[in-house]
Design a protein around this motif. Structure first.
Motif, short mmCIF file in Angstrom:
data_model
loop_
_atom_site.label_atom_id
_atom_site.label_comp_id
_atom_site.label_asym_id
_atom_site.label_seq_id
_atom_site.Cartn_x
_atom_site.Cartn_y
_atom_site.Cartn_z
N ILE A 147 0.73 -0.75 0.08
CA ILE A 147 -0.14 -0.17 -0.18
C ILE A 147 0.97 1.29 -0.38
N VAL A 148 1.69 0.98 0.72
CA VAL A 148 2.48 2.10 0.79
C VAL A 148 4.03 2.50 -0.44
N SER A 149 4.03 1.57 -0.88
CA SER A 149 4.68 1.14 -2.59
C SER A 149 3.83 2.20 -3.82
N THR B 40 1.31 4.06 -2.77
CA THR B 40 0.87 5.37 -2.39
C THR B 40 1.75 6.49 -2.91
N TYR B 41 3.32 5.70 -2.35
CA TYR B 41 4.53 6.92 -2.77
C TYR B 41 5.06 6.99 -4.43
N ARG C 289 2.08 9.40 -6.07
CA ARG C 289 2.56 10.58 -5.73
C ARG C 289 3.75 11.15 -6.48
N LEU C 290 4.72 10.25 -6.86
CA LEU C 290 5.40 10.70 -7.36
C LEU C 290 5.42 11.11 -8.57
N ARG D 87 2.56 11.46 -9.62
CA ARG D 87 1.95 13.24 -9.59
C ARG D 87 2.69 14.52 -9.84
#
Lengths: 82, 77
Positions: B57-59, B61-62, B65-66, B68
């Motif tokens: 999940i963190v992977s 999301t990160y 975000r990067l 974006r």
């Protein structure tokens, strides 16, 4: 050892290393975020799946941490300008 | 180059295992006794799965975000 490689190979190696290092930095960040956000969001005993609250907390945690970083940078810049 | 990639992948896996060990021991083995009970083992197994899931999940999301921020950076340029 580097002087035994021709220029093209040296360039290729350099590009490769830069890309692997950048990827390693991303991976390290993911480890740090996972650890931090696990502590913040997964407060009870682990079960067979995450609740929707836990899932959204994990995602929000990452985003808000990055927002925090941006916030701090802007704050420092504004204080320096004053 | 392949051996460098392998080493980095190995280090990554090692870190994940270490973290899972720490977090799940903390959550599941609250009063260490002379052996792991079956309920402790169940907890550890679930915790392992959940930590992997959290990592994913963190992977995602990160990475999103990067991507974006990269797009926004290009749009502003």
């Amino acid at each position: 050892m580097a002087d035994r490689f021709d220029e093209a190979t040296q360039k290729e190696l350099q590009t490769f290393l830069e890309r692997e290092q950048a990827q390693a930095r991303v991976q390290q960040s993911i480890h740090t975020f996972t650890s931090m956000c696990w502590d913040k969001c997964i407060t009870g005993t682990p079960s067979t799946r995450f609740s929707r609250g836990e899932e959204s907390c994990l995602a929000n945690c990452v985003e808000r941490f990055l927002d925090t970083s941006l916030f701090m940078v802007r704050k420092i810049e504004s204080e320096r300008g004053a | 180059m392949a051996s460098i990639r392998n080493e980095l992948a190995l280090a990554n896996a090692q870190e994940l295992i270490n973290k899972t060990n720490d977090k799940c021991f903390l959550k599941c083995v609250t009063k260490p006794s002379t052996a792991l009970s079956s309920s402790e083992e169940t907890c550890l197994s679930r915790c392992f799965d959940r930590y992997m899931e959290a990592f994913n999940i963190v992977s995602r999301t990160y990475a999103t975000r990067l991507a974006r921020e990269r797009l926004e950076g290009q749009a502003q340029a």
